[in-house]
Design a protein around this motif. Structure first.
Motif, PDB file in Angstrom:
ATOM      1  N   VAL A 298      24.464  24.396   0.965  1.00  8.81           N
ATOM      2  CA  VAL A 298      24.074  25.807   0.988  1.00  8.81           C
ATOM      3  C   VAL A 298      24.000  26.278  -0.464  1.00  8.81           C
ATOM      4  N   VAL A 299      22.803  26.665  -0.894  1.00  7.78           N
ATOM      5  CA  VAL A 299      22.607  27.053  -2.294  1.00  7.78           C
ATOM      6  C   VAL A 299      22.016  28.453  -2.367  1.00  7.78           C
ATOM      7  N   GLY A 300      22.170  29.082  -3.515  1.00 11.27           N
ATOM      8  CA  GLY A 300      21.591  30.403  -3.733  1.00 11.27           C
ATOM      9  C   GLY A 300      22.647  31.422  -4.104  1.00 11.27           C
ATOM     10  N   GLY A 301      22.369  32.676  -3.807  1.00  9.11           N
ATOM     11  CA  GLY A 301      23.253  33.779  -4.133  1.00  9.11           C
ATOM     12  C   GLY A 301      22.458  35.064  -4.245  1.00  9.11           C
ATOM     13  N   ASP A 302      23.154  36.158  -4.541  1.00  6.25           N
ATOM     14  CA  ASP A 302      22.505  37.459  -4.676  1.00  6.25           C
ATOM     15  C   ASP A 302      21.739  37.837  -3.412  1.00  6.25           C
ATOM     16  N   GLY A 303      22.276  37.435  -2.263  1.00  8.73           N
ATOM     17  CA  GLY A 303      21.683  37.837  -0.996  1.00  8.73           C
ATOM     18  C   GLY A 303      20.664  36.895  -0.411  1.00  8.73           C
ATOM     19  N   LEU A 304      20.234  35.853  -1.167  1.00 11.94           N
ATOM     20  CA  LEU A 304      19.234  34.912  -0.660  1.00 11.94           C
ATOM     21  C   LEU A 304      19.763  33.488  -0.810  1.00 11.94           C
ATOM     22  N   TRP A 305      19.732  32.726   0.299  1.00 13.22           N
ATOM     23  CA  TRP A 305      20.308  31.393   0.333  1.00 13.22           C
ATOM     24  C   TRP A 305      19.334  30.408   0.963  1.00 13.22           C
ATOM     25  N   ASN A 306      19.482  29.150   0.590  1.00  9.03           N
ATOM     26  CA  ASN A 306      18.746  28.071   1.240  1.00  9.03           C
ATOM     27  C   ASN A 306      19.774  27.176   1.923  1.00  9.03           C
ATOM     28  N   VAL A 307      19.625  26.998   3.225  1.00 10.42           N
ATOM     29  CA  VAL A 307      20.600  26.273   4.031  1.00 10.42           C
ATOM     30  C   VAL A 307      19.988  24.956   4.499  1.00 10.42           C
ATOM     31  N   HIS A 308      20.723  23.861   4.311  1.00  9.29           N
ATOM     32  CA  HIS A 308      20.279  22.532   4.742  1.00  9.29           C
ATOM     33  C   HIS A 308      21.429  21.844   5.451  1.00  9.29           C
ATOM     34  N   VAL A 309      21.165  21.279   6.658  1.00  7.34           N
ATOM     35  CA  VAL A 309      22.213  20.583   7.393  1.00  7.34           C
ATOM     36  C   VAL A 309      21.572  19.592   8.368  1.00  7.34           C
ATOM     37  N   HIS A 310      22.282  18.505   8.658  1.00  8.15           N
ATOM     38  CA  HIS A 310      21.879  17.548   9.688  1.00  8.15           C
ATOM     39  C   HIS A 310      22.781  17.763  10.902  1.00  8.15           C
ATOM     40  N   VAL A 311      22.187  18.001  12.066  1.00 12.83           N
ATOM     41  CA  VAL A 311      22.955  18.318  13.266  1.00 12.83           C
ATOM     42  C   VAL A 311      22.319  17.685  14.497  1.00 12.83           C
ATOM     43  N   ASP A 312      23.093  17.627  15.572  1.00 15.14           N
ATOM     44  CA  ASP A 312      22.534  17.235  16.867  1.00 15.14           C
ATOM     45  C   ASP A 312      22.003  18.446  17.626  1.00 15.14           C
ATOM     46  N   ASP A 313      22.614  19.610  17.405  1.00 17.90           N
ATOM     47  CA  ASP A 313      22.210  20.836  18.091  1.00 17.90           C
ATOM     48  C   ASP A 313      21.510  21.763  17.101  1.00 17.90           C
ATOM     49  N   ALA A 314      20.180  21.602  16.983  1.00 16.24           N
ATOM     50  CA  ALA A 314      19.419  22.405  16.022  1.00 16.24           C
ATOM     51  C   ALA A 314      19.483  23.887  16.367  1.00 16.24           C
ATOM     52  N   GLY A 315      19.470  24.202  17.656  1.00 14.56           N
ATOM     53  CA  GLY A 315      19.538  25.601  18.068  1.00 14.56           C
ATOM     54  C   GLY A 315      20.817  26.267  17.611  1.00 14.56           C
ATOM     55  N   ALA A 316      21.937  25.548  17.700  1.00 14.53           N
ATOM     56  CA  ALA A 316      23.214  26.116  17.271  1.00 14.53           C
ATOM     57  C   ALA A 316      23.223  26.380  15.770  1.00 14.53           C
ATOM     58  N   ALA A 317      22.556  25.506  14.994  1.00 15.13           N
ATOM     59  CA  ALA A 317      22.500  25.697  13.542  1.00 15.13           C
ATOM     60  C   ALA A 317      21.702  26.946  13.196  1.00 15.13           C
ATOM     61  N   VAL A 318      20.617  27.180  13.934  1.00  7.55           N
ATOM     62  CA  VAL A 318      19.811  28.372  13.685  1.00  7.55           C
ATOM     63  C   VAL A 318      20.563  29.626  14.156  1.00  7.55           C
ATOM     64  N   GLU A 319      21.219  29.537  15.319  1.00 12.59           N
ATOM     65  CA  GLU A 319      21.991  30.679  15.827  1.00 12.59           C
ATOM     66  C   GLU A 319      23.095  31.072  14.847  1.00 12.59           C
ATOM     67  N   ALA A 320      23.696  30.085  14.194  1.00 14.64           N
ATOM     68  CA  ALA A 320      24.722  30.384  13.194  1.00 14.64           C
ATOM     69  C   ALA A 320      24.125  31.191  12.045  1.00 14.64           C
ATOM     70  N   GLY A 321      22.891  30.865  11.679  1.00 12.00           N
ATOM     71  CA  GLY A 321      22.214  31.634  10.644  1.00 12.00           C
ATOM     72  C   GLY A 321      21.909  33.052  11.083  1.00 12.00           C
ATOM     73  N   VAL A 322      21.530  33.214  12.355  1.00 13.08           N
ATOM     74  CA  VAL A 322      21.248  34.552  12.887  1.00 13.08           C
ATOM     75  C   VAL A 322      22.502  35.415  12.847  1.00 13.08           C
ATOM     76  N   GLU A 323      23.647  34.818  13.168  1.00  9.11           N
ATOM     77  CA  GLU A 323      24.900  35.575  13.136  1.00  9.11           C
ATOM     78  C   GLU A 323      25.301  35.941  11.706  1.00  9.11           C
ATOM     79  N   ALA A 324      24.904  35.104  10.728  1.00 10.77           N
ATOM     80  CA  ALA A 324      25.275  35.361   9.335  1.00 10.77           C
ATOM     81  C   ALA A 324      24.350  36.371   8.663  1.00 10.77           C
TER      82      ALA A 324
END
Length: 571
Positions: A298-324
């Motif tokens: 997870v890189v960035g700052g000042d309100g804008l970030w770029n998130v990269h992850v390898h997962v089995d549940d892609a939907g859960a990874a996106v939902e985590a971003g929605v909550e954040a």
């Protein structure tokens, strides 16, 4: 040809370095892709680094173009007329890399550049940076990149970056001396990566991300000396069957403590997105994503970030971003049957005969185009795609023949460059010069893959050309237009690219634009609503067409965050 050397690290040095680095990665992209075995053997590290640098270089060029155009177009706030400051250029390079970062390696490179920018673009900085500042910048880059990775592993690009910073710390003198020391330190560390990770040792290669960083640091030397540094043979990908320099069989045992994604049962998806969020929310997001998968950066700052992850549940990874916060430019890649995590062979996929690749300005239109069978490239407001992104989309389409729809007059040259590149790969490409997404919709509506390629292109071109297009936007600043002087906040109606109407109300302005377009006749009106358009505007325009223009049909789509409040097409 020798490069004119730069004495200090100033805006011109940033621009020169960016350009040289992009060329160097372009030359070595295929070699780096070929040695990519960690963290996932998906053969795209060189391509991802190139696309990340391409976005950075485009952002730097935009800053120089803005200064050349005059004070009203200076997006990074330089205070004099001599051109962009070091802060302008370095912020642009880091921001461009952040929004264009691809894959694990590109995301880490973006953070390395951000770390450098934090030092070189510091508040109250002199017009240029010297050798001491460059040493501090390289140290900040290595440290911040390591902090961005959830579980740093030695023998990777992080190791190479740290070694470069360590070597620079021990160097005195000017920027050229510091850059040369950093490059030599990085080369030595890269050669050693083969013995630090079992997966590299077994393959007989060095770390691909580290190899890319060495190429970038080599161009930093060239920026300050005018000459490319001598190639270092120690890290070339030789002896796949033997350990480096020993003549002994490659070690088949994994080093203790490493969690290699190449192991069987690794995650099935790569998920990447940009995220607008506060620091506290991102801290919680890191913890949640770390539990979901691996290769988390997870890189960035000042309100804008770029998130990269390898997962089995892609939907859960996106939902985590929605909550954040608000995730966008979401990219999900499935590693596929016989995926790279297991090391199994992936069966070759048969090429389609024909495909359509289109650049679209919002998520809503991306969905619409995808439903119609097109492969899409998302263009966010103020973030036009680079040619490399279009090339990647054509490759994803995996077809012998491709119809390319840029859907923006300013993207025609970018799309043409992409078309030229994929033609060298044996793909037949036709570029239809669509200037708006509504023209692309018209072209896609008559697309018939069972026709001869030339006939299909002619029909699609004819449909696009017969579609007048308009957009309704809000003026950002005072300006001269074809319709007179507009003020910031005015509602502008542009027809075929020129301002035709200046108003104060979105619905009234859109109605006037539509009337002007229908004066020349038409059979179908296409309206694409942006997220910020008034809720009732589409209903009002549909009613106006029904009441005033007999035999004219209307269709409405939702475009999402597309920049313009409304896109209007008349066929």
């Amino acid at each position: 040809m020798a490069q004119v050397p730069q004495t200090f690290f100033d805006a011109l040095a940033v621009r020169t370095w960016c350009s040289l680095a992009l060329r160097a990665l372009g030359r070595s992209r295929e070699e780096i892709d070929a040695i990519n075995v960690y963290p996932v053997a998906d053969g795209d590290t060189g391509t991802n680094l190139y696309l990340t640098l391409e976005s950075a270089a485009a952002a730097v060029e935009a800053v120089f173009t803005g200064h050349a155009a005059g004070p009203g177009n200076r997006p990074w706030g330089a205070v004099d007329g001599s051109g962009p400051s070091t802060a302008d250029a370095m912020h642009a390079m880091a921001h461009g890399a952040l929004i264009g970062a691809r894959g694990n390696s590109g995301t880490i490179l973006a953070q390395l550049l951000r770390g450098m920018a934090q030092v070189l673009a510091a508040e109250g900085e002199e017009p240029h940076a010297d050798g001491r500042a460059l040493r501090l910048a390289l140290r900040r880059a290595a440290d911040s990149a390591r902090q961005a990775v959830a579980h740093p592993v030695e023998g990777t690009v992080l190791t190479v970056a740290t070694a470069a910073a360590d070597a620079a710390d021990g160097a005195g003198g000017d920027c050229a001396s510091v850059a040369q020391a950093a490059y030599k330190g990085a080369c030595a560390a890269l050669a050693a990566t083969r013995g630090q990770l079992g997966v590299l040792r077994r393959a007989g290669v060095v770390d691909a991300g580290g190899r890319g960083l060495v190429a970038v640091l080599g161009t930093l030397v060239e920026t300050f000396t005018g000459e490319a540094p001598a190639a270092v043979a120690a890290y070339e990908p030789h002896a796949r069957a033997e350990s480096a320099g020993t003549g002994e069989p490659a070690d088949t045992e994994k080093p203790a403590g490493t969690e290699e994604c190449a192991a069987a049962g690794g995650p099935a998806f790569e998920v990447i997105y940009l995220l607008e969020a506060e620091d506290a929310a991102v801290a919680r997001l890191r913890e949640r994503l770390d539990r979901l998968g691996d290769s988390l950066v997870v890189v960035g700052g000042d309100g804008l970030w770029n998130v990269h992850v390898h997962v089995d549940d892609a939907g859960a990874a996106v939902e985590a971003g929605v909550e954040a916060g608000r995730p966008y430019r979401i990219r999900i890649t499935h590693f596929g049957l016989g995926d790279v995590h297991t090391g199994a062979e992936r069966p070759p996929r048969e090429r389609a005969q024909r495909a359509v690749v289109a650049v679209v300005p919002g998520e809503g239109l991306a969905g619409l185009y995808a439903e119609a069978g097109a492969t899409t490239v998302l263009a966010r407001p103020g973030e036009p795609p680079a040619s490399g992104e279009i090339v990647q989309a054509v490759r994803r389409a995996h077809a012998r023949e491709v119809v390319l729809l840029p859907n923006d007059a300013e993207l025609r040259d970018t799309a043409a460059a992409a078309a030229e590149q994929v033609r060298t790969e044996g793909v037949r490409v036709a570029l239809i010069p669509t200037r708006s997404a509504v023209q692309g919709i018209a072209a896609l509506a008559v697309h018939a893959p069972d026709r001869r390629f030339d006939e299909d292109v002619v029909q699609m071109t004819s449909a696009a050309g017969a579609t007048r297009y308009a957009e309704v936007v809000v003026a950002e600043h005072e300006s001269w237009t074809m319709a007179g002087i507009c003020q910031a906040g005015d509602v502008l109606g542009l027809v075929d690219g020129d301002v035709a109407v200046i108003g104060s109300d979105v619905t009234a302005t859109a109605a006037t634009v539509l009337d002007r377009m229908l004066q020349a006749g038409g059979e179908l009106v296409t309206i694409v609503l942006g997220d910020e358009a008034p809720a009732a505007v589409a209903e009002h325009l549909e009613a106006r067409v029904r009441e005033s223009y007999l035999a004219v049909d209307t269709v409405v789509y939702r475009g999402g965050r597309q920049g313009a409040l409304l896109l209007i097409g008349v066929e």
